[in-house]
Design an enzyme around this catalytic site. Structure first.
Site, mmCIF file in Angstrom:
data_model
loop_
_atom_site.group_PDB
_atom_site.id
_atom_site.type_symbol
_atom_site.label_atom_id
_atom_site.label_comp_id
_atom_site.label_asym_id
_atom_site.label_seq_id
_atom_site.Cartn_x
_atom_site.Cartn_y
_atom_site.Cartn_z
ATOM 1 N N ARG A 34 15.515 37.245 17.976
ATOM 2 C CA ARG A 34 15.423 37.160 16.515
ATOM 3 C C ARG A 34 15.097 35.735 16.062
ATOM 4 O O ARG A 34 14.474 35.561 15.013
ATOM 5 C CB ARG A 34 16.727 37.635 15.878
ATOM 6 C CG ARG A 34 16.783 39.156 15.741
ATOM 7 C CD ARG A 34 18.054 39.583 15.081
ATOM 8 N NE ARG A 34 17.994 40.987 14.671
ATOM 9 C CZ ARG A 34 19.053 41.754 14.499
ATOM 10 N NH1 ARG A 34 20.268 41.266 14.704
ATOM 11 N NH2 ARG A 34 18.915 43.003 14.111
ATOM 12 N N LYS A 199 27.423 50.623 15.804
ATOM 13 C CA LYS A 199 27.672 50.595 14.354
ATOM 14 C C LYS A 199 27.666 52.034 13.844
ATOM 15 O O LYS A 199 26.792 52.451 13.079
ATOM 16 C CB LYS A 199 26.611 49.757 13.648
ATOM 17 C CG LYS A 199 26.730 48.262 13.956
ATOM 18 C CD LYS A 199 25.677 47.473 13.207
ATOM 19 C CE LYS A 199 25.757 45.999 13.567
ATOM 20 N NZ LYS A 199 24.618 45.231 13.035
ATOM 21 N N GLY A 352 18.833 44.501 16.949
ATOM 22 C CA GLY A 352 19.059 43.259 17.695
ATOM 23 C C GLY A 352 19.444 43.539 19.138
ATOM 24 O O GLY A 352 18.848 42.983 20.075
ATOM 25 N N GLY A 376 19.605 48.850 11.704
ATOM 26 C CA GLY A 376 19.985 49.566 10.489
ATOM 27 C C GLY A 376 18.875 49.491 9.450
ATOM 28 O O GLY A 376 18.585 50.489 8.763
HETATM 29 N N1 ATP Z 1 29.663 54.027 24.559
HETATM 30 C C1 ATP Z 1 29.765 52.858 23.955
HETATM 31 N N2 ATP Z 1 30.977 52.344 23.660
HETATM 32 C C2 ATP Z 1 31.080 51.136 23.056
HETATM 33 N N3 ATP Z 1 30.036 50.364 22.692
HETATM 34 C C3 ATP Z 1 28.815 50.832 22.958
HETATM 35 C C4 ATP Z 1 28.611 52.094 23.597
HETATM 36 N N4 ATP Z 1 27.290 52.278 23.729
HETATM 37 C C5 ATP Z 1 26.682 51.193 23.218
HETATM 38 N N5 ATP Z 1 27.583 50.308 22.767
HETATM 39 C C6 ATP Z 1 27.339 48.964 22.191
HETATM 40 O O1 ATP Z 1 26.523 49.051 21.048
HETATM 41 C C7 ATP Z 1 26.092 47.735 20.746
HETATM 42 C C8 ATP Z 1 24.825 47.767 19.955
HETATM 43 O O2 ATP Z 1 24.981 48.579 18.812
HETATM 44 P P1 ATP Z 1 24.241 48.326 17.408
HETATM 45 O O3 ATP Z 1 24.481 49.548 16.606
HETATM 46 O O4 ATP Z 1 24.650 47.019 16.834
HETATM 47 O O5 ATP Z 1 22.687 48.277 17.832
HETATM 48 P P2 ATP Z 1 21.527 47.259 17.446
HETATM 49 O O6 ATP Z 1 20.358 47.584 18.275
HETATM 50 O O7 ATP Z 1 22.002 45.840 17.532
HETATM 51 O O8 ATP Z 1 21.232 47.577 15.941
HETATM 52 P P3 ATP Z 1 21.444 46.616 14.645
HETATM 53 O O9 ATP Z 1 20.308 45.679 14.669
HETATM 54 O O10 ATP Z 1 21.474 47.571 13.510
HETATM 55 O O11 ATP Z 1 22.767 45.931 14.827
HETATM 56 C C9 ATP Z 1 25.960 47.039 22.094
HETATM 57 O O12 ATP Z 1 26.689 45.842 22.053
HETATM 58 C C10 ATP Z 1 26.564 48.054 23.101
HETATM 59 O O13 ATP Z 1 27.428 47.470 24.040
HETATM 60 O O1 3PG Z 2 22.180 43.143 13.290
HETATM 61 C C1 3PG Z 2 21.692 43.633 12.258
HETATM 62 O O2 3PG Z 2 21.359 44.843 12.165
HETATM 63 C C2 3PG Z 2 21.418 42.737 11.075
HETATM 64 O O3 3PG Z 2 21.492 41.391 11.416
HETATM 65 C C3 3PG Z 2 22.380 43.072 9.944
HETATM 66 O O4 3PG Z 2 23.697 42.851 10.360
HETATM 67 P P1 3PG Z 2 24.906 43.716 9.710
HETATM 68 O O5 3PG Z 2 24.764 45.117 10.233
HETATM 69 O O6 3PG Z 2 26.160 43.033 10.166
HETATM 70 O O7 3PG Z 2 24.704 43.670 8.224
#
Ligand code: ATP
Ligand code: 3PG
Length: 395
Positions: A34, A199, A352, A376
């Site tokens: 990022r 999330k 991310g 998200g």
């Molecule tokens: N079964 C699980 N139990 C706990 N954590 C998990 C599991 N599967 C995936 N994860 C965790 O989910 C995290 C990523 O989730 P997240 O929803 O933040 O995705 P993202 O790609 O970063 O999207 P965003 O940019 O919206 O944050 C990782 O750190 C991973 O370890």
């Molecule tokens: O990781 C993300 O999806 C963005 O940086 C927004 O972060 P947030 O879900 O904590 O608002």
């Protein structure tokens, strides 16, 4: 949307809202994707002789100063990538921020401390958020919105500041919107969305809308357990959104009514604890022992998901299938990523951690049509929602 070309920035102080929310292990940035994605816009402004004040969030410190979430390591990395010093302000809108921005010369760059140290940034109270936005806007003459990953947040730096300053969209926001538009117009079918990650409560909300658009929805990662529980299965200590079980039951019914295939894991890696070296075994997704937690999708699920992706023409994937940061639980994420690469579909990976997983696993970034910085944010864009940060830039 106005772009950088529409702003006369020479000799002027420009506030850039970036998304620098990178994964950290202590003070070490484990994936700088990022930050790298934010560099072209900042460089362009430097090249035009602007005084560049970058602001961003890191993690969720919830309005409190917490050194764990300091952007200082990010300032160092940004400086390395830009090839020039980045002055770091030790607060967001306080004395340090004011002094730092006042000492900027044309072509110099500063980064403010984590926006989310300030309660006003995320406040639901318009007056409180507005008051913080006034202070932030007071640091600059112009605003550039370039934090695509945060455009779905109605936060002061994303939504309110562009109402106070002449503004434009940065190159990253323009590029991301251009690609995601392709997923909303004349989408080639089968259109498959793969959801995972942690999330859960945030992202469950997008499913109702996605069910009206997709042919198949594959649910893995931390997302899957609320679905399995909603079907009446034991999920042990797995990630669970207890308060959204009814909502998820509704999704299961609606998917069936609409003829959308909602595909859940059939087996998982169930671990005794949340740790890299945790003892674990493959169990049926319908029979997770009460003292275990699911940390990855199992081998049969990997095959199932790959089969469901094989004939796809369009795929959006957000959220790792397991705790990919631990090698033992990264196999499901690898399998899904590889299935996307071999599908030949138009493939977009968003988020991310999802993008970080692709890089950590050593998979070719050019194996995907697009790797988005927004998780998200991309999902909400695909829902067809008006995103606060984009709406504010369009005004
Ligand atoms: N079964 C699980 N139990 C706990 N954590 C998990 C599991 N599967 C995936 N994860 C965790 O989910 C995290 C990523 O989730 P997240 O929803 O933040 O995705 P993202 O790609 O970063 O999207 P965003 O940019 O919206 O944050 C990782 O750190 C991973 O370890
Ligand atoms: O990781 C993300 O999806 C963005 O940086 C927004 O972060 P947030 O879900 O904590 O608002």
């Amino acid at each position: 949307m106005r772009t950088l070309d529409d702003l006369d920035v020479k000799g002027r102080r420009v506030l850039v809202r970036a998304d620098l929310n990178v994964p950290l292990d202590g003070q070490t940035i484990t994936d700088d994707g990022r930050i790298r994605a934010s560099v072209p816009t900042i460089k362009a402004l430097v090249g035009k002789g602007a005084q560049v004040v970058v602001c961003a969030h890191l993690g969720r410190p919830k309005g409190q100063v917490n050194p764990k979430y300091s952007l200082e390591p990010v300032a160092r990395r940004l400086g390395e990538l830009l090839g020039q010093d980045v002055a770091f302000a030790a607060d967001v809108v306080g004395d340090s921020a004011r002094d730092t921005v006042a000492s900027l010369q044309d072509g110099q760059v500063a980064l403010l401390e984590n926006l989310r140290y300030e309660p006003g940034e995320e406040s639901k109270d318009d007056a409180e958020r507005g008051a913080f936005a006034q202070r932030l806007a007071g640091l600059a003459e112009l605003y550039v919105g370039d934090g695509f990953g945060a455009v779905h947040r109605k936060h002061a730096s994303v939504y309110d500041v562009p109402k106070l300053l002449p503004h434009a969209a940065g190159g990253l926001v323009v590029a991301e919107v251009e690609v995601l538009k392709r997923l909303t117009e004349d989408t080639e079918r089968p259109y498959v969305v793969v959801l995972g990650g942690a999330k859960v409560s945030d992202k469950l909300g997008v499913i109702a809308n996605l069910l009206t658009k997709v042919d198949r929805l594959l649910v893995g990662g931390g997302m899957a357990y609320t679905f399995l529980k909603a079907q009446g299965h034991e999920v042990g200590n797995s990630l669970l959104q207890e308060d959204q079980l009814d909502q998820v039951r509704g999704f299961l019914e609606e998917a069936a009514q609409r003829g959308v295939e909602l595909v859940l894991p059939v087996d998982v890696l169930a671990a005794v604890t949340f740790a890299a070296d945790a003892e674990h075994e493959v169990v049926e997704a319908t029979a997770i022992p009460a003292d275990r937690e699911g940390l990855d999708i199992g081998p049969r699920t990997r095959e199932l998901f790959a089969a469901k992706l094989a004939d796809a023409k369009t795929v959006f994937w957000n959220g790792p299938m397991g705790v990919f940061e631990f090698d033992a639980f990264s196999g499901g994420t690898r399998a899904v990523a590889e299935a996307l690469i071999t599908s030949g579909a138009f493939t977009v990976v968003g988020g991310g951690d999802s993008a970080a997983a692709v890089r950590k696993l050593g998979l070719p970034e050019d194996g995907f049509s697009h790797i988005s910085t927004g998780g998200g944010a991309s999902l909400e864009y695909l829902e067809g929602k008006t995103l606060p940060g984009l709406a504010a830039l369009e005004e």
